[in-house]
Design an enzyme around this catalytic site. Structure first.
Site, PDB file in Angstrom:
ATOM      1  N   ARG A 126     -72.210  79.800  31.234  1.00  0.00           N
ATOM      2  CA  ARG A 126     -71.783  78.537  31.116  1.00  0.00           C
ATOM      3  C   ARG A 126     -70.227  79.079  30.426  1.00  0.00           C
ATOM      4  NH1 ARG A 126     -71.540  72.746  32.313  1.00  0.00           N
ATOM      5  NH2 ARG A 126     -72.494  72.716  30.276  1.00  0.00           N
ATOM      6  N   LYS A 184     -65.319  75.385  28.745  1.00  0.00           N
ATOM      7  CA  LYS A 184     -65.980  73.889  28.450  1.00  0.00           C
ATOM      8  C   LYS A 184     -65.682  74.292  26.940  1.00  0.00           C
ATOM      9  CE  LYS A 184     -70.585  71.041  27.816  1.00  0.00           C
ATOM     10  NZ  LYS A 184     -69.576  69.604  28.702  1.00  0.00           N
ATOM     11  N   GLU A 211     -62.073  64.270  37.366  1.00  0.00           N
ATOM     12  CA  GLU A 211     -63.070  63.668  36.038  1.00  0.00           C
ATOM     13  C   GLU A 211     -62.228  62.825  35.158  1.00  0.00           C
ATOM     14  OE1 GLU A 211     -65.320  66.536  33.702  1.00  0.00           O
ATOM     15  OE2 GLU A 211     -63.949  68.530  34.276  1.00  0.00           O
TER      16      GLU A 211
HETATM   17  C1  LIG Z   1     -69.942  70.086  29.688  1.00  0.00           C
HETATM   18  C2  LIG Z   1     -68.659  68.551  30.500  1.00  0.00           C
HETATM   19  C3  LIG Z   1     -69.598  67.561  31.920  1.00  0.00           C
HETATM   20  C4  LIG Z   1     -70.808  67.621  32.166  1.00  0.00           C
HETATM   21  O1  LIG Z   1     -71.636  68.956  32.492  1.00  0.00           O
HETATM   22  P1  LIG Z   1     -73.047  68.699  32.126  1.00  0.00           P
HETATM   23  O2  LIG Z   1     -73.472  69.969  32.018  1.00  0.00           O
HETATM   24  O3  LIG Z   1     -73.285  68.172  33.757  1.00  0.00           O
HETATM   25  O4  LIG Z   1     -73.599  68.148  30.904  1.00  0.00           O
HETATM   26  C5  LIG Z   1     -68.168  67.194  32.534  1.00  0.00           C
HETATM   27  N1  LIG Z   1     -67.295  67.513  32.487  1.00  0.00           N
HETATM   28  C6  LIG Z   1     -66.920  68.310  31.014  1.00  0.00           C
HETATM   29  C7  LIG Z   1     -64.720  68.480  30.437  1.00  0.00           C
HETATM   30  C8  LIG Z   1     -67.996  68.750  30.331  1.00  0.00           C
HETATM   31  O5  LIG Z   1     -66.626  69.263  29.054  1.00  0.00           O
END
Ligand SMILES: *Cc1c(COP(=O)(O)O)cnc(C)c1O
Length: 341
Positions: free
Chosen positions: A82, A184, A220
């Site tokens: 990722r 991310k 989200e």
């Molecule tokens: C990191 C993140 C998540 C959660 O991802 P995980 O891999 O489960 O920790 C969800 N939404 C956003 C915007 C994120 O940055």
């Protein structure tokens, strides 16, 4: 080696300066072999790309101490993949996957004293990140980058039981249509901070962001993906190009489908369907899954039948199974648990 004398059960989600971190530099078109350092600071030019145009991406994962004293990480290969995807979207050179995986292990081993013991509920949070380290004044990608990994012990997310949270539907967006919502990057967090502060000041725990183009579908929160349980006991989770693909959500979906025999559908979820859901949770590395009791849309309350006292039964089952796998108490799918030491 002796463990640090910390009150493991009372730690919050805060940064502690631990002993060692990993650093690798990208120069002349390639990454160097990297090294551990005790230096927790980053001296850099005032004109570095990160300081001016915010070229930065990051990851978050955890190391867990098992009952028999081993230390495991959970699916670190997905974080390695990722951060490469994230980097390429921000025009940064992707960090090599094998080097990422080896570096996570090095940081865990070098900070053994900081890794919370089994049974405390605390874990070791690992933060890999990459940023533009060389000068940029005209808008373009930098020529030089640095990749780092540090770790910090963090407390149990739920102290004294998981209380359901209340969300508010935000008038702001965390992502743009065709923007960077699926990667991310720190920049996504910068632009959601104002909505966050506003929601907190109004007494809400988090925002629910809707799709940025039409504001009719659920996306989200600022940092966690949604899972819903329908009244027929099916799991549904939003599908959208601007959602960050959570490792926790993907793992919970797999657990539901392949270990608990549940039906799971990933599809666009209209906000108008929420009133028919039985349970709601938000998931991410920090909490695994946090139950949502209520969503407030401009004063109009949607209360899930699971209530404000405890997790609903399906979300509880998912939570228990995934945390059991992470802690080494339940046999998980092949390749999910990586033993560091
Ligand atoms: C990191 C993140 C998540 C959660 O991802 P995980 O891999 O489960 O920790 C969800 N939404 C956003 C915007 C994120 O940055």
């Amino acid at each position: 080696m002796e463990k640090k004398n910390l009150e493991w059960g009372n730690l919050g989600f805060e940064y502690h300066v631990t002993d060692m971190r990993y650093v690798s530099d990208y120069k002349d078109g390639k990454w160097d072999e990297g090294r551990l350092t005790a230096d927790a600071t980053i001296p850099m030019s005032e004109c570095a790309g990160i300081m001016q145009y915010c070229q930065q991406v990051f990851e978050g994962l955890k190391a867990y101490t098992t009952k028999d004293g081993h230390i495991n990480t959970f699916r670190p290969d997905l974080n390695a993949d990722r951060i490469r995807e994230s980097a390429m979207r921000i025009e940064m050179p992707p960090f090599p996957k094998e080097q990422f995986l080896a570096a996570v292990d090095e940081v865990v081993k070098a900070n053994y004293a900081w890794i919370p013991p089994y049974g405390t509920g605390a874990t070791f949070y690992i933060r890999p990140f990459e940023y533009a380290s060389t000068n940029v004044i005209g808008v373009k990608p930098a020529a030089g980058y640095q990749f780092r990994i540090f770790g910090t012990p963090v407390g149990p997310y739920f102290k004294g039981g998981a209380k359901p949270i209340t969300l508010c539907v935000s008038d702001f967006d965390r992502a743009a249509p065709n923007g960077t919502g699926m990667v991310k990057a720190g920049l996504n967090y910068a632009m959601s901070l104002h909505a966050n502060v506003l929601a907190h000041s109004q007494g809400y725990d988090e925002n629910m962001f809707l799709d940025p183009a039409t504001h009719t579908y659920v996306e989200e929160t600022g940092g966690a993906n949604f899972l819903f349980v329908t009244k027929d006991g099916e799991i549904v989770t939003p599908k959208s190009a601007s959602i960050l693909p959570s490792v926790t959500r993907r793992s919970l979906v797999y657990v539901a489908e392949h270990m608990l025999g549940m039906k799971v559908t990933q599809r666009a979820i209209p906000f108008s369907e929420l009133k028919d859901m039985a349970e709601c949770g938000v998931c991410g590395t920090a909490a695994v899954i946090c139950p949502v009791g209520k969503v407030v849309d401009h004063g109009k309350e949607i209360c899930f039948p699971s209530g404000m006292e405890k997790m609903g039964p399906v979300i509880q089952k998912l939570y228990d199974t995934l945390t059991g796998i992470q802690m080494g108490e339940i046999e998980g799918p092949e390749g999910w648990i990586h033993r560091v030491m």
